[in-house]
Design an enzyme around this catalytic site. Structure first.
Site, PDB file in Angstrom:
ATOM      1  CB  SER A   1       9.997   3.007  -2.679  1.00 35.66           C
ATOM      2  OG  SER A   1       8.802   3.224  -3.380  1.00 35.66           O
TER       3      SER A   1
ATOM      4  NE  ARG B   1      17.378   6.968  -7.379  1.00 32.37           N
ATOM      5  CZ  ARG B   1      16.219   7.606  -7.493  1.00 32.37           C
ATOM      6  NH1 ARG B   1      15.216   7.300  -6.694  1.00 32.37           N
ATOM      7  NH2 ARG B   1      16.052   8.551  -8.391  1.00 32.37           N
TER       8      ARG B   1
ATOM      9  CG  HIS C   1      12.225   8.726  -3.305  1.00 34.47           C
ATOM     10  ND1 HIS C   1      12.365   7.583  -2.576  1.00 34.47           N
ATOM     11  CD2 HIS C   1      10.920   9.065  -3.190  1.00 34.47           C
ATOM     12  CE1 HIS C   1      11.210   7.234  -2.049  1.00 34.47           C
ATOM     13  NE2 HIS C   1      10.310   8.124  -2.401  1.00 34.47           N
TER      14      HIS C   1
ATOM     15  NE  ARG D   1       4.884   7.684   1.712  1.00 35.60           N
ATOM     16  CZ  ARG D   1       4.372   8.670   1.002  1.00 35.60           C
ATOM     17  NH1 ARG D   1       3.518   9.487   1.521  1.00 35.60           N
ATOM     18  NH2 ARG D   1       4.736   8.863  -0.215  1.00 35.60           N
ATOM     19  CB  SER D   2       3.526  -0.415   2.324  1.00 30.84           C
ATOM     20  OG  SER D   2       4.096  -0.419   1.026  1.00 30.84           O
TER      21      SER D   2
ATOM     22  N   GLY E   1       0.827  -1.203   0.000  1.00 33.07           N
ATOM     23  CA  GLY E   1       0.000   0.000   0.000  1.00 33.07           C
ATOM     24  C   GLY E   1       0.862   1.254   0.000  1.00 33.07           C
TER      25      GLY E   1
END
Ligand SMILES: Nc1nc2c(ncn2[C@@H]2O[C@H](COP(=O)(O)OP(=O)(O)OP(=O)(O)O)[C@@H](O)[C@H]2O)c(=O)[nH]1
Length: 185
Positions: free
Chosen positions: A13, A55, A51, A9-10, A7
């Site tokens: 990623s 990275r 993000h 915000r689970s 889902g």
């Protein structure tokens, strides 16, 4: 191929990034991040920047590609040793469905479905490991809205087909990955 869903915000990623980095280490290839989303509002722009920052600070060298449609066009950018993380399938589907502002007739939906699977197949054939992230948006009651129903069937069928093709599949819940297909490999 590894399929990861969960889902909003689970933590899917983050888990996918760890998994892709681990596979790149094992396979000795480069790491690619294929983003299908666009900075649709300020909140999303900030999230994307976070993000990217994360990275760039990681111990792994990520190469980022932003490709909202026609992902197969990137195939020649990868080598057969590389690991590609595609985040995410749901956005890719949305981009295809809404791009032409077309009626969602059966023929159009079938064409989009096949185009997505073909694109993913081309990427899979041109790298060592493809890690797919998708959103689990089907846990809510579907209601009776025709478009919502068509969308849900499409995404559900797509997930089923991708899981069938994947060696491993995970469902991430509250940051915890649950292996739902395949061995720990
Ligand atoms: N355009 C673009 N999008 C990116 C980039 N990096 C990450 N994203 C997008 O950011 C999204 C994933 O991050 P989140 O929105 O935090 O994920 P989430 O589904 O809300 O939460 P999690 O389940 O925790 O991953 C995906 O749609 C990615 O495509 C980038 O460099 N460029």
């Amino acid at each position: 191929m590894i399929f990861i869903t969960g889902g909003v915000r689970s933590g899917k990623s983050t888990f996918a990034e760890q998994m892709a980095a681990q596979r790149a280490k094992e396979l000795g290839g480069r790491l690619h991040y294929l983003a299908t989303g666009a900075p649709s509002d300020e909140e999303m722009s900030k999230r994307i920047m976070r993000h990217q920052q994360k990275r760039s600070e990681s111990e792994f060298m990520w190469r980022t590609w932003e490709q909202p449609r026609h992902i197969e066009r990137l195939a020649s950018s990868f080598s057969k040793k590389d690991v590609v993380l595609l985040d995410c399938v749901t956005t890719l589907l949305n981009n295809e469905l809404f791009f032409l502002n077309q009626e969602w007739e059966e023929e159009f939906l079938r064409e989009v479905f096949e185009r997505l699977l073909d694109g993913i197949g081309v990427l899979q054939a041109n790298c060592a490991e493809l890690v797919l992230v998708s959103n689990e948006v089907l846990n809510e009651p579907l209601g009776t809205n025709e478009l919502v129903l068509k969308y849900s069937f499409m995404l559900g069928n797509l997930h089923q087909e991708l899981v069938k093709r994947a060696d491993r599949a995970y469902l991430v819940e509250s940051g915890i990955p649950i292996l739902v297909k395949g061995g720990r490999g």
